[in-house]
Design a protein around this motif. Structure first.
Motif, PDB file in Angstrom:
ATOM      1  N   ILE A  88       5.453   4.202   2.566  1.00 18.09           N
ATOM      2  CA  ILE A  88       5.870   5.307   3.436  1.00 18.09           C
ATOM      3  C   ILE A  88       6.518   4.754   4.706  1.00 18.09           C
ATOM      4  O   ILE A  88       7.602   5.182   5.112  1.00 18.09           O
TER       5      ILE A  88
ATOM      6  N   SER B   9       1.498   6.524  -3.531  1.00 17.57           N
ATOM      7  CA  SER B   9       0.378   5.639  -3.305  1.00 17.57           C
ATOM      8  C   SER B   9      -0.050   5.258  -4.712  1.00 17.57           C
ATOM      9  O   SER B   9      -0.703   6.042  -5.411  1.00 17.57           O
TER      10      SER B   9
ATOM     11  N   GLU C 140       5.127  16.830   0.508  1.00 19.81           N
ATOM     12  CA  GLU C 140       4.012  16.452  -0.337  1.00 19.81           C
ATOM     13  C   GLU C 140       3.700  17.688  -1.154  1.00 19.81           C
ATOM     14  O   GLU C 140       3.330  18.728  -0.594  1.00 19.81           O
TER      15      GLU C 140
ATOM     16  N   VAL D 248      -4.787  -1.616  -4.255  1.00 14.09           N
ATOM     17  CA  VAL D 248      -4.104  -0.842  -3.219  1.00 14.09           C
ATOM     18  C   VAL D 248      -2.624  -1.219  -3.313  1.00 14.09           C
ATOM     19  O   VAL D 248      -2.286  -2.414  -3.237  1.00 14.09           O
ATOM     20  N   GLY D 249      -1.779  -0.226  -3.504  1.00 10.71           N
ATOM     21  CA  GLY D 249      -0.354  -0.508  -3.642  1.00 10.71           C
ATOM     22  C   GLY D 249       0.486   0.726  -3.428  1.00 10.71           C
ATOM     23  O   GLY D 249      -0.028   1.849  -3.443  1.00 10.71           O
TER      24      GLY D 249
ATOM     25  N   SER E 101       0.872  -1.182   0.000  1.00 11.53           N
ATOM     26  CA  SER E 101       0.000   0.000   0.000  1.00 11.53           C
ATOM     27  C   SER E 101       0.905   1.226   0.000  1.00 11.53           C
ATOM     28  O   SER E 101       2.117   1.103   0.217  1.00 11.53           O
ATOM     29  N   GLY E 102       0.305   2.379  -0.225  1.00 12.70           N
ATOM     30  CA  GLY E 102       1.086   3.611  -0.110  1.00 12.70           C
ATOM     31  C   GLY E 102       1.639   3.752   1.303  1.00 12.70           C
ATOM     32  O   GLY E 102       2.800   4.133   1.492  1.00 12.70           O
ATOM     33  N   MET E 103       0.811   3.420   2.307  1.00  9.98           N
ATOM     34  CA  MET E 103       1.283   3.529   3.697  1.00  9.98           C
ATOM     35  C   MET E 103       2.415   2.542   3.987  1.00  9.98           C
ATOM     36  O   MET E 103       3.330   2.848   4.755  1.00  9.98           O
TER      37      MET E 103
ATOM     38  N   THR F 288       2.374  11.253  -5.285  1.00 10.59           N
ATOM     39  CA  THR F 288       1.098  10.619  -5.625  1.00 10.59           C
ATOM     40  C   THR F 288       0.208  11.494  -6.509  1.00 10.59           C
ATOM     41  O   THR F 288      -0.399  11.012  -7.459  1.00 10.59           O
ATOM     42  N   PHE F 289       0.130  12.795  -6.188  1.00  8.26           N
ATOM     43  CA  PHE F 289      -0.845  13.656  -6.875  1.00  8.26           C
ATOM     44  C   PHE F 289      -0.487  13.950  -8.328  1.00  8.26           C
ATOM     45  O   PHE F 289      -1.367  14.153  -9.144  1.00  8.26           O
TER      46      PHE F 289
ATOM     47  N   LEU G 185      -8.543   8.690  -4.819  1.00 10.14           N
ATOM     48  CA  LEU G 185      -8.460   9.645  -5.926  1.00 10.14           C
ATOM     49  C   LEU G 185      -7.723   8.985  -7.081  1.00 10.14           C
ATOM     50  O   LEU G 185      -7.215   7.876  -6.955  1.00 10.14           O
TER      51      LEU G 185
ATOM     52  N   ASP H 178       6.489  12.696  -1.667  1.00 10.94           N
ATOM     53  CA  ASP H 178       5.299  11.915  -2.005  1.00 10.94           C
ATOM     54  C   ASP H 178       4.752  12.503  -3.311  1.00 10.94           C
ATOM     55  O   ASP H 178       4.254  13.618  -3.338  1.00 10.94           O
TER      56      ASP H 178
ATOM     57  N   THR I 254      -2.138   3.244  -5.484  1.00 13.96           N
ATOM     58  CA  THR I 254      -3.589   3.065  -5.429  1.00 13.96           C
ATOM     59  C   THR I 254      -4.304   4.124  -6.277  1.00 13.96           C
ATOM     60  O   THR I 254      -5.414   3.893  -6.749  1.00 13.96           O
ATOM     61  N   LYS I 255      -3.657   5.259  -6.454  1.00 19.24           N
ATOM     62  CA  LYS I 255      -4.312   6.419  -7.044  1.00 19.24           C
ATOM     63  C   LYS I 255      -4.078   6.464  -8.564  1.00 19.24           C
ATOM     64  O   LYS I 255      -4.575   5.605  -9.260  1.00 19.24           O
TER      65      LYS I 255
ATOM     66  N   ASN J 278      -2.079  18.285   0.184  1.00 19.79           N
ATOM     67  CA  ASN J 278      -3.383  17.664   0.314  1.00 19.79           C
ATOM     68  C   ASN J 278      -4.038  18.202   1.591  1.00 19.79           C
ATOM     69  O   ASN J 278      -3.491  17.951   2.652  1.00 19.79           O
TER      70      ASN J 278
ATOM     71  N   TYR K 152      -0.967  14.179   3.882  1.00 20.28           N
ATOM     72  CA  TYR K 152      -1.983  13.131   3.890  1.00 20.28           C
ATOM     73  C   TYR K 152      -2.237  12.640   5.330  1.00 20.28           C
ATOM     74  O   TYR K 152      -1.290  12.443   6.105  1.00 20.28           O
TER      75      TYR K 152
HETATM   76  C1  LIG Z   1      -3.700   7.676  -0.463  1.00 18.09           C
HETATM   77  C2  LIG Z   1      -2.445   8.377  -0.169  1.00 18.09           C
HETATM   78  C3  LIG Z   1      -1.447   7.779   0.603  1.00 18.09           C
HETATM   79  C4  LIG Z   1      -1.627   6.418   1.249  1.00 18.09           C
HETATM   80  O1  LIG Z   1      -1.688   5.405   0.291  1.00 18.09           O
HETATM   81  P1  LIG Z   1      -2.507   4.030   0.488  1.00 18.09           P
HETATM   82  O2  LIG Z   1      -2.284   3.339  -0.803  1.00 18.09           O
HETATM   83  O3  LIG Z   1      -3.921   4.392   0.762  1.00 18.09           O
HETATM   84  O4  LIG Z   1      -1.898   3.324   1.641  1.00 18.09           O
HETATM   85  C5  LIG Z   1      -0.276   8.491   0.791  1.00 18.09           C
HETATM   86  N1  LIG Z   1      -0.092   9.714   0.262  1.00 18.09           N
HETATM   87  C6  LIG Z   1      -1.040  10.322  -0.475  1.00 18.09           C
HETATM   88  C7  LIG Z   1      -0.790  11.672  -1.042  1.00 18.09           C
HETATM   89  C8  LIG Z   1      -2.250   9.672  -0.719  1.00 18.09           C
HETATM   90  O5  LIG Z   1      -3.196  10.287  -1.438  1.00 18.09           O
END
Ligand SMILES: *Cc1c(COP(=O)(O)O)cnc(C)c1O
Length: 384
Positions: free
Chosen positions: A78, A192, A141, A204-205, A73-75, A172-173, A323, A170, A194-195, A145, A98
């Motif tokens: 992290i 993350s 980040e 979820v990754g 997962s993203g967590m 992710t965005f 997201l 991070d 996942t997004k 967020n 986040y």
């Molecule tokens: C969702 C998110 C995470 C956590 O990721 P998961 O895959 O839900 O564990 C971390 N950072 C940001 C910016 C996120 O949007």
């Protein structure tokens, strides 16, 4: 090679498979070894799996890094990166971060003596002020967020680098399509997945990319020792999602621009936050360090009641956390994505219940606008 081509033709590094154009799913936990003292390239899937390796090599090339790593997962990504640190170490962290990152730092890693010092990283003076002799990393980040404020990665990485402090971003965005933190001087990038990387709200990754070999060796050790790896089927889904990253984000970003502009002018909307709007305080910086403002928008309505009502009245946009999917997702950060931050801290950061975050999907702008319009105007707060 251009980014769009790399998405399709990045080197997986795992050899030929009868010419198959898609990477096979190696659904396997262990590998036959030629002799007890001679294991091949792979021995056990926690330590290494070909499908995972294809994904890890792909993300490393997309971020222009030395090596990539996939987590459950993203967590997990992290938390595994945070395992680089030890008791007594301090990490300066973007204060607009986040909720899950805030939680793991303040309720879990604090138990091991790792201290998070939150600072407004969009202001480099505040970053410098937060640094002490114990500081080992700056965790950013950007865009943040939920307010989408922008930190100057190059400027922070320069300050950090001078003092042998790591810069972790991070990403992710924006994903590597729109922002490449390692090119700007960062040492580690986290996703993350996942997004946007998955893009279809079905995995979820998490992913990590390091700039250098020594950091890659440390993360590789942690990945195997801590064990929060991503399974082969989910790795495959991320490999598939990545192929369309550019076309998805390009379209989502285009619609986000249109929606942000429309929201900004709507009389029921108090304030709109989108770094692609010239009215956004970080518009210039965003333009300079990214190749686009992305597909995330936040906006404030006039009252918390109206925000709640709006979320009930929208018809086809989903209301939920997460997201980056093909469907538009609306979140009320105060009660959803950022609920793990104590109320007082949340309010300090301006995250009130009037705030709504939009992850713009692939629906047509006209349909989204129509849906938002009817929902905003069903219970207007502005006297007509
Ligand atoms: C969702 C998110 C995470 C956590 O990721 P998961 O895959 O839900 O564990 C971390 N950072 C940001 C910016 C996120 O949007």
């Amino acid at each position: 090679m251009e980014f769009g081509t790399k998405l399709i033709h990045a080197k997986t590094g795992i050899g030929e498979h009868y010419g198959a154009v898609s990477v096979p799913i190696y659904q396997v936990s262990t590998f036959n070894q030629e002799a007890s003292d001679n294991d091949g390239k792979y021995d056990y899937s926690r330590s290494g799996n070909p499908t995972r390796e294809a994904l890890e090599n792909t993300i490393a090339q997309l971020e222009n890094g030395y090596a990539g790593f996939a987590f459950s997962s993203g967590m997990a990504a992290i938390s595994s990166v945070l395992c680089l640190f030890k008791s007594g170490d301090e990490i300066v962290v973007s204060d607009d971060t986040y909720g899950g990152t805030y939680r793991v730092l303040t309720q879990l890693f604090n138990r091991f003596g790792i201290k998070a010092v939150f600072a407004d990283t969009t202001n480099v003076a505040a970053v410098k002020e937060a640094i002490t002799p114990q500081t080992k990393a700056i965790y950013l980040e950007t865009p943040s967020n939920p307010f989408l404020s922008v930190t100057d990665i190059k400027e922070v990485a320069t300050v950090a680098g001078e003092q042998e402090i790591l810069t972790i971003v991070d990403n992710t965005f924006l994903t590597p399509y729109l922002q490449q933190p390692l090119e700007l001087g960062a040492d580690i990038v986290i996703h993350s997945a996942t997004k946007y990387i998955s893009g279809h709200s079905d995995v979820v990754g998490g992913l990590v990319v390091t700039a250098t070999e020594p950091l890659a060796n440390e993360i590789k050790f942690i990945q195997n020792a801590f064990g929060a790896i991503l399974g082969p089927q989910d790795c495959w889904l991320l490999l598939r999602g990545l192929k369309t990253l550019k076309v998805r984000l390009e379209q989502q970003q285009k619609t986000a621009h249109q929606l942000a502009q429309w929201l900004q002018e709507h009389e029921e909307v108090e304030e709109t936050f989108y770094p692609g709007l010239t009215s956004h305080p970080d518009y210039e910086l965003s333009k300079q360090q990214t190749s686009g403002a992305g597909g995330m928008i936040s906006f404030k309505l006039k009252t918390p009641e109206h925000a709640k009502q709006f979320l009930q009245d929208v018809q086809f946009a989903s209301v939920g956390v997460s997201l980056g999917g093909v469907e538009t997702i609306l979140t009320q950060p105060a009660t959803m994505s950022h609920a793990s931050i104590p109320e007082a801290k949340r309010l300090e950061r301006g995250i009130t219940e009037s705030l709504i975050r939009i992850s713009v999907g692939l629906e047509e702008f006209t349909d989204l606008k129509q849906d938002f319009e009817q929902a905003l105007e069903k219970h207007p707060q502005t006297a007509k």
